[in-house]
Motif scaffolding. Structure first.
Motif, PDB file in Angstrom:
ATOM      1  N   ILE A  82      -9.077  19.122  -2.277  1.00  0.00           N
ATOM      2  CA  ILE A  82      -7.696  18.989  -1.814  1.00  0.00           C
ATOM      3  C   ILE A  82      -6.722  19.004  -2.986  1.00  0.00           C
ATOM      4  N   ASN A  83      -7.050  18.303  -4.061  1.00  0.00           N
ATOM      5  CA  ASN A  83      -6.147  18.261  -5.217  1.00  0.00           C
ATOM      6  C   ASN A  83      -5.896  19.644  -5.784  1.00  0.00           C
ATOM      7  N   GLN A  84      -6.928  20.452  -5.871  1.00  0.00           N
ATOM      8  CA  GLN A  84      -6.750  21.805  -6.411  1.00  0.00           C
ATOM      9  C   GLN A  84      -5.884  22.647  -5.478  1.00  0.00           C
ATOM     10  N   ASP A  85      -6.081  22.504  -4.163  1.00  0.00           N
ATOM     11  CA  ASP A  85      -5.253  23.251  -3.216  1.00  0.00           C
ATOM     12  C   ASP A  85      -3.796  22.790  -3.277  1.00  0.00           C
ATOM     13  N   LEU A  86      -3.584  21.502  -3.453  1.00  0.00           N
ATOM     14  CA  LEU A  86      -2.223  20.985  -3.615  1.00  0.00           C
ATOM     15  C   LEU A  86      -1.586  21.541  -4.877  1.00  0.00           C
ATOM     16  N   LEU A  87      -2.346  21.557  -5.965  1.00  0.00           N
ATOM     17  CA  LEU A  87      -1.828  22.069  -7.228  1.00  0.00           C
ATOM     18  C   LEU A  87      -1.440  23.548  -7.108  1.00  0.00           C
ATOM     19  N   ASP A  88      -2.279  24.321  -6.454  1.00  0.00           N
ATOM     20  CA  ASP A  88      -1.986  25.750  -6.271  1.00  0.00           C
ATOM     21  C   ASP A  88      -0.674  25.934  -5.504  1.00  0.00           C
ATOM     22  N   PHE A  89      -0.454  25.103  -4.492  1.00  0.00           N
ATOM     23  CA  PHE A  89       0.783  25.189  -3.717  1.00  0.00           C
ATOM     24  C   PHE A  89       1.986  24.751  -4.536  1.00  0.00           C
TER      25      PHE A  89
END
Length: 274
Positions: free
Chosen positions: A264-271
């Protein structure tokens, strides 16, 4: 402790770490800003300013008698954003916090918000009504109220050890520290605030708020969410947003920010960077 005082005299506790573009985290019911540890540490190390507050009646904020509704929750966030002069901020909300983000961005965020994220969030409306036939019946939430009033400590233990993180699923490995931390956060808050907060997260209709949001908004949810059914939440919210994007995670529970923080953290960062 770092606090602000709202116009109606409520002391709101907050954390404010780091420098750079601000990311504001909004916690779920009945927790506190501590539930965002994994995300706040991740993003502060990525060079962002991370901020999280305890909702009124929760955590270290005032255990006041009144104002446990989405309008007050959003106004409290507006007071915090004004006090800290937050601009170009990204607001990320989990569960009830996703409702808080939705109402804040729609009604108070003009000129201050760059993006928003709703994670396992309660919008558009949890309660079953004539216009929301796939919602949950009022008896579900009446049961929450009954169990909270009867034995809040046991109720919170059962939620954390069971459906919140999916620890009740076959083959799941319950994490005792995670369960105890959920219980600790819940018991730090006020029983009255939590009792009245059930109405706030279950009966508030965010349909018009979602339609009014004009910043890019990411909607994330697991399809094994036993707290907020994703078909009546994330799928509908993404359709109502002007600039919404959606990601559904196979098998992830309501508390996926903890159980699957790495993903989730990586997906948040990408966004956030996108």
């Amino acid at each position: 402790m770092s606090t602000i005082t709202t116009k109606d005299g409520v002391s709101i506790f907050y954390k404010d770490w780091g420098h750079g573009q601000p990311i504001v985290f909004h916690h779920g019911w009945p927790l506190s800003s501590d539930d965002w540890d994994a995300q706040m540490m991740f993003f502060v190390l990525q060079g962002y300013r991370v901020i999280a507050h305890d909702r009124r009646g929760h955590g270290r904020s005032s255990q006041v008698s009144d104002g446990h509704d989405m309008d007050h929750y959003a106004a409290d966030v507006a007071a915090l954003a004004e006090a800290l002069d937050l601009k170009d901020a990204i607001h990320i909300g989990h569960s009830t916090g996703g409702g808080e983000v939705t109402r804040y961005v729609a009604r108070h965020g003009n000129g201050r918000v760059a993006k928003a994220v709703l994670v396992s969030a309660v919008p558009p409306l949890m309660l079953k009504t004539a216009s929301n036939p796939d919602g949950l019946p009022i008896e579900v939430f009446d049961g929450f109220r009954r169990d909270l009033a009867a034995n809040r400590a046991q109720f919170y233990r059962d939620v954390a050890a069971g459906p919140f993180y999916g620890f009740n699923r076959p083959g799941a490995k319950p994490l005792e520290g995670v369960i105890q931390n959920w219980w600790r956060q819940g018991m730090n808050g006020g029983a009255k605030a939590h009792y009245e907060g059930i109405k706030a997260f279950s009966e508030t209709d965010f349909t018009e708020d979602l339609k009014a949001i004009d910043v890019p908004t990411l909607v994330l949810q697991g399809d094994d969410d036993q707290i907020v059914p994703y078909k009546d939440a994330a799928l509908l919210s993404a359709k109502l947003l002007k600039h919404g994007s959606l990601k559904i995670y196979s098998g992830y529970p309501h508390g996926m920010l903890t159980t699957h923080a790495d993903v989730i953290n990586q997906d948040l960062l990408d966004f956030v960077r996108g």
